[in-house]
Design a protein around this motif. Sequence first.
Motif, PDB file in Angstrom:
ATOM      1  N   ARG A 502       0.790  -1.240  -0.034  1.00 45.28           N
ATOM      2  CA  ARG A 502       0.054  -0.171   0.126  1.00 45.28           C
ATOM      3  C   ARG A 502       0.786   1.101  -0.005  1.00 45.28           C
ATOM      4  NH1 ARG A 502      -4.820  -0.064   4.184  1.00 45.28           N
ATOM      5  NH2 ARG A 502      -4.010   1.745   5.300  1.00 45.28           N
ATOM      6  N   ALA A 503       1.915   1.326   0.608  1.00 52.73           N
ATOM      7  CA  ALA A 503       2.869   2.528   0.742  1.00 52.73           C
ATOM      8  C   ALA A 503       3.543   2.538  -0.343  1.00 52.73           C
ATOM      9  CB  ALA A 503       4.016   2.072   1.878  1.00 52.73           C
ATOM     10  N   ASP A 504       3.780   1.604  -1.336  1.00 53.99           N
ATOM     11  CA  ASP A 504       4.458   1.810  -2.555  1.00 53.99           C
ATOM     12  C   ASP A 504       3.376   2.399  -3.781  1.00 53.99           C
ATOM     13  OD1 ASP A 504       7.016   0.647  -1.805  1.00 53.99           O
ATOM     14  OD2 ASP A 504       6.438  -1.446  -2.713  1.00 53.99           O
ATOM     15  N   GLU A 505       2.051   1.836  -3.495  1.00 50.49           N
ATOM     16  CA  GLU A 505       1.099   2.406  -4.303  1.00 50.49           C
ATOM     17  C   GLU A 505       0.849   3.675  -4.060  1.00 50.49           C
ATOM     18  OE1 GLU A 505      -2.229   0.157  -3.463  1.00 50.49           O
ATOM     19  OE2 GLU A 505      -1.434  -1.636  -4.874  1.00 50.49           O
ATOM     20  N   GLU A 506       0.999   4.383  -2.620  1.00 48.37           N
ATOM     21  CA  GLU A 506       0.658   5.669  -2.418  1.00 48.37           C
ATOM     22  C   GLU A 506       1.879   6.659  -2.703  1.00 48.37           C
ATOM     23  OE1 GLU A 506      -1.093   9.124  -0.517  1.00 48.37           O
ATOM     24  OE2 GLU A 506      -1.853   6.888  -0.918  1.00 48.37           O
ATOM     25  N   ARG A 507       3.371   6.093  -2.776  1.00 49.21           N
ATOM     26  CA  ARG A 507       4.185   6.784  -3.284  1.00 49.21           C
ATOM     27  C   ARG A 507       4.220   6.942  -4.783  1.00 49.21           C
ATOM     28  NH1 ARG A 507       7.073   4.146   0.946  1.00 49.21           N
ATOM     29  NH2 ARG A 507       7.523   2.352  -0.332  1.00 49.21           N
ATOM     30  N   GLU A 508       3.883   6.127  -5.463  1.00 53.23           N
ATOM     31  CA  GLU A 508       3.771   6.080  -6.930  1.00 53.23           C
ATOM     32  C   GLU A 508       2.713   6.989  -7.315  1.00 53.23           C
ATOM     33  OE1 GLU A 508       2.797   3.095 -10.793  1.00 53.23           O
ATOM     34  OE2 GLU A 508       3.064   2.346  -8.899  1.00 53.23           O
ATOM     35  N   LYS A 509       1.728   6.920  -6.684  1.00 58.97           N
ATOM     36  CA  LYS A 509       0.534   8.103  -6.900  1.00 58.97           C
ATOM     37  C   LYS A 509       0.961   9.504  -6.542  1.00 58.97           C
ATOM     38  CE  LYS A 509      -4.186   9.156  -5.458  1.00 58.97           C
ATOM     39  NZ  LYS A 509      -5.351   8.722  -4.410  1.00 58.97           N
ATOM     40  N   GLN A 510       1.819   9.758  -5.432  1.00 58.25           N
ATOM     41  CA  GLN A 510       2.248  10.876  -5.035  1.00 58.25           C
ATOM     42  C   GLN A 510       3.103  11.627  -5.993  1.00 58.25           C
ATOM     43  OE1 GLN A 510       3.418  10.346  -1.079  1.00 58.25           O
ATOM     44  NE2 GLN A 510       1.675  11.111  -0.248  1.00 58.25           N
ATOM     45  N   GLU A 512       3.313  10.890  -9.457  1.00 58.00           N
ATOM     46  CA  GLU A 512       2.520  11.415 -10.514  1.00 58.00           C
ATOM     47  C   GLU A 512       1.966  12.653 -10.186  1.00 58.00           C
ATOM     48  OE1 GLU A 512      -0.011   8.432 -11.359  1.00 58.00           O
ATOM     49  OE2 GLU A 512       1.247   7.038 -12.031  1.00 58.00           O
ATOM     50  N   GLU A 513       1.462  13.009  -8.987  1.00 56.52           N
ATOM     51  CA  GLU A 513       0.643  14.124  -8.653  1.00 56.52           C
ATOM     52  C   GLU A 513       1.615  15.262  -8.557  1.00 56.52           C
ATOM     53  OE1 GLU A 513      -2.049  15.749  -5.017  1.00 56.52           O
ATOM     54  OE2 GLU A 513      -1.517  13.948  -4.920  1.00 56.52           O
ATOM     55  N   TYR A 514       2.800  15.148  -7.899  1.00 53.17           N
ATOM     56  CA  TYR A 514       3.745  16.196  -7.697  1.00 53.17           C
ATOM     57  C   TYR A 514       5.026  16.396  -8.800  1.00 53.17           C
ATOM     58  CZ  TYR A 514       1.704  16.937  -3.252  1.00 53.17           C
ATOM     59  OH  TYR A 514       1.109  17.012  -2.049  1.00 53.17           O
ATOM     60  N   ALA A 515       4.949  15.517  -9.806  1.00 50.95           N
ATOM     61  CA  ALA A 515       5.987  15.261 -10.895  1.00 50.95           C
ATOM     62  C   ALA A 515       6.367  16.636 -11.337  1.00 50.95           C
ATOM     63  CB  ALA A 515       5.834  14.472 -11.917  1.00 50.95           C
ATOM     64  N   ALA A 516       4.995  17.411 -12.003  1.00 49.70           N
ATOM     65  CA  ALA A 516       5.361  18.832 -12.585  1.00 49.70           C
ATOM     66  C   ALA A 516       6.027  19.727 -11.718  1.00 49.70           C
ATOM     67  CB  ALA A 516       3.855  19.164 -13.308  1.00 49.70           C
ATOM     68  N   LEU A 517       5.485  19.630 -10.448  1.00 48.57           N
ATOM     69  CA  LEU A 517       5.978  20.766  -9.454  1.00 48.57           C
ATOM     70  C   LEU A 517       7.445  20.498  -9.110  1.00 48.57           C
ATOM     71  CD1 LEU A 517       5.613  23.072  -7.463  1.00 48.57           C
ATOM     72  CD2 LEU A 517       4.960  21.060  -5.713  1.00 48.57           C
ATOM     73  N   LEU A 518       8.004  19.411  -9.209  1.00 50.79           N
ATOM     74  CA  LEU A 518       9.169  18.955  -8.696  1.00 50.79           C
ATOM     75  C   LEU A 518      10.057  19.532  -9.632  1.00 50.79           C
ATOM     76  CD1 LEU A 518       8.685  15.234  -7.232  1.00 50.79           C
ATOM     77  CD2 LEU A 518       8.924  17.478  -6.048  1.00 50.79           C
ATOM     78  N   GLY A 519       9.785  19.173 -10.899  1.00 50.51           N
ATOM     79  CA  GLY A 519      10.749  19.630 -12.240  1.00 50.51           C
ATOM     80  C   GLY A 519      10.524  21.206 -12.404  1.00 50.51           C
ATOM     81  N   TRP A 520       9.408  21.948 -12.077  1.00 55.39           N
ATOM     82  CA  TRP A 520       9.403  23.249 -11.993  1.00 55.39           C
ATOM     83  C   TRP A 520      10.455  23.909 -10.939  1.00 55.39           C
ATOM     84  CZ3 TRP A 520       7.405  26.696  -8.284  1.00 55.39           C
ATOM     85  CH2 TRP A 520       7.520  27.994  -8.801  1.00 55.39           C
ATOM     86  N   MET A 521      10.184  23.392  -9.842  1.00 50.91           N
ATOM     87  CA  MET A 521      10.990  23.894  -8.697  1.00 50.91           C
ATOM     88  C   MET A 521      12.671  23.640  -9.051  1.00 50.91           C
ATOM     89  SD  MET A 521       8.962  22.807  -5.349  1.00 50.91           S
ATOM     90  CE  MET A 521      10.415  23.528  -4.103  1.00 50.91           C
ATOM     91  N   LYS A 522      13.026  22.651  -9.533  1.00 49.88           N
ATOM     92  CA  LYS A 522      14.328  22.232  -9.815  1.00 49.88           C
ATOM     93  C   LYS A 522      14.796  23.350 -10.896  1.00 49.88           C
ATOM     94  CE  LYS A 522      18.361  20.364 -10.857  1.00 49.88           C
ATOM     95  NZ  LYS A 522      19.105  21.491 -11.299  1.00 49.88           N
ATOM     96  N   GLU A 523      14.032  23.826 -11.782  1.00 51.65           N
ATOM     97  CA  GLU A 523      14.211  24.685 -12.817  1.00 51.65           C
ATOM     98  C   GLU A 523      14.453  26.202 -12.000  1.00 51.65           C
ATOM     99  OE1 GLU A 523      11.516  24.754 -15.980  1.00 51.65           O
ATOM    100  OE2 GLU A 523      11.832  23.054 -16.792  1.00 51.65           O
TER     101      GLU A 523
END
Length: 636
Positions: A502-510, A512-523
């Motif tokens: 269940r934890a792995d599924e939750e991390r995978e879902k998060q 996907e949800e935060y991928a765009a924000l993480l890439g933008w913050m890196k920039e």
Amino acid sequence: MPTETFEFQVEARQLLQLMIHSVYSNKDVFLRELVSNASDALDKLRLAALKDDLPGADVSDLHIEIETDDEARTLTVRDNGIGMSYDEVGRLIGTIANSGTAQFAKELREAQDEGGAEGLIGQFGVGFYSGFMVADEMTLVTRHAGEGHGTRWSSRGEGTYTLETVEDAPQGTSVTLHLKPADSDDQLHDYTSAWTIKDIVKRYSDFITWPIRLLPKKTADGTEGADEAEPETLNSMKALWARSREEVSDDEYHELYKHISHDWREPLETIRLQAEGTFEYQALLFVPSHAPHDLYTQGYKRGVQLYVKRVFIMDDCEALLPPYLRFVKGVVDAADLSLNVSREILQQDRHIRMMQRRLTKKILSTVKDMMTSAPDRYATFWREFGSVLKEGLLSDTDNRDALLAVASFASTHADGEPTTLAGYVERMKDGQEDIYYLTGETRESIENSPHMEAFRAKGIEVLLLTDPVDEVWVDVVGEFDGKRLRSVAKGEVDLGTEDDTRADEEREKQGEEYAALLGWMKEQLGADIKEVRLSSRLTVSPACIVSDADDLTPALENMYRAMGQEVPAAQRILELNPGHLLVKGLNQAYREREDRTGLAETAELLHGLAVLAEGGRPKEPGRFVKLVADHLERSL
């Protein structure tokens, strides 16, 4: 050469006044110091004669004399040792500048208890000046062995001293104290009394290897009394390390320690070692109860005294103990070394190397025994010397396991007491494979670090390492008992849950949800960071800064730079807590807004807060403060 008058340096004058006017409940230590100085001078002459360095020196009857005069109220301590030249008197006796004057004066003012004040005298190399505690004036007459003329030094301890050349001085050194009046308020003992002299010498100097003779007193007409015609030898002159354990009391051991260490306090531990066989030697070692003030300074004199067949060879023989045991004091008496041994030869001598290995193992085994037989003394030992002992983890691979076995560390364990690594391993949770630690300047800063949150929440013990050397040895050692030593502030942390799927599924879902924000913050943060990712180590804080598993920590980078080494700054990783409202709100705003100017400032603030949380500072503190102020203003 005419008599010349010189002024003490300002700090030296202040020190003299402190020593003269400070109230000591035990002024007897002045005689111990003068006798010790005389003994050192005899040791040096004997060694020089054995090496044929002073062919004209008289070594037929080396001894120390003490003489008193009731009418003149004088006490004289005299030796026929190596003596001093005119220049040496001016350098060694005429100034206290090389004895740590300022530090001594500061600590003397602060020393309120009796033991503290007395212990400072020998520790700072100003034992000669302790004579001013009982004397209004001191006169020194000396002649270096082999020279044709001598030197007289005199001072009343009031800011000046005189130097002159004398032609009729005997070989050695004579120190005459013109004692304060017998009815002085601070004069507790009569130092012209034979009984007083005998008592002090027996108490402090019975182990001195040279005879200490009390000369018969003069009568009023200047002749010797009929019942006191012969000098009386006051000390037994028995080497304690050569006597059986049953023959030596703890008090005798302690007085020897005080003599060779110039520490007024009793030692924490006494260690005896007798090696027999193809190479024989005896050792009597002492572990102090307090770390000396200069233990970590570059000029600290380390090593033990080396004797050969009970003949003194040298002080501070560094080759007999490794640097991380530099606090140990004592005597080593070898049977088969050359009397003409030099420091250069010592570095190569196989017998010396053999003794060092044996002495090191004996000291470490004694410390290990203390852990179980005397835990209170062990706790004192580790508090005073643990930091320096851990240096051995870097340099002494042969004894690394023994050092790890006697080391203890603060940790988050429930009882709050320091733990050994073996104790940590015994308490590890089922499935835990690593020994976790975190380094920092203080225990409080480590315990409040965001990196600790998940470990605290799951009840996983973490070692709290606050010594500078901890930054280095954990990487060098790497593991203990097959368990890897792992920083909670480096690499990714996966502590697992009761339902890993269940934890792995939750991390995978998060993810996907935060991928765009993480890439933008890196920039947005650019070269300041290597990566932005979601964190599994945070439960309360919004963000933290971590290093890659193989990167140097910021503290270690700063340490290397302070040593003059070029270290490229490593890019760090910013981890975000997806469960924190600030991070959730930032992600939602990023997805809903087209104009992200304000969000860029928020991202910068989030990074700055993470840097502050680990004890660092933002790259531009002024800009960071302005951003905080602007955001606070808009929130009102």
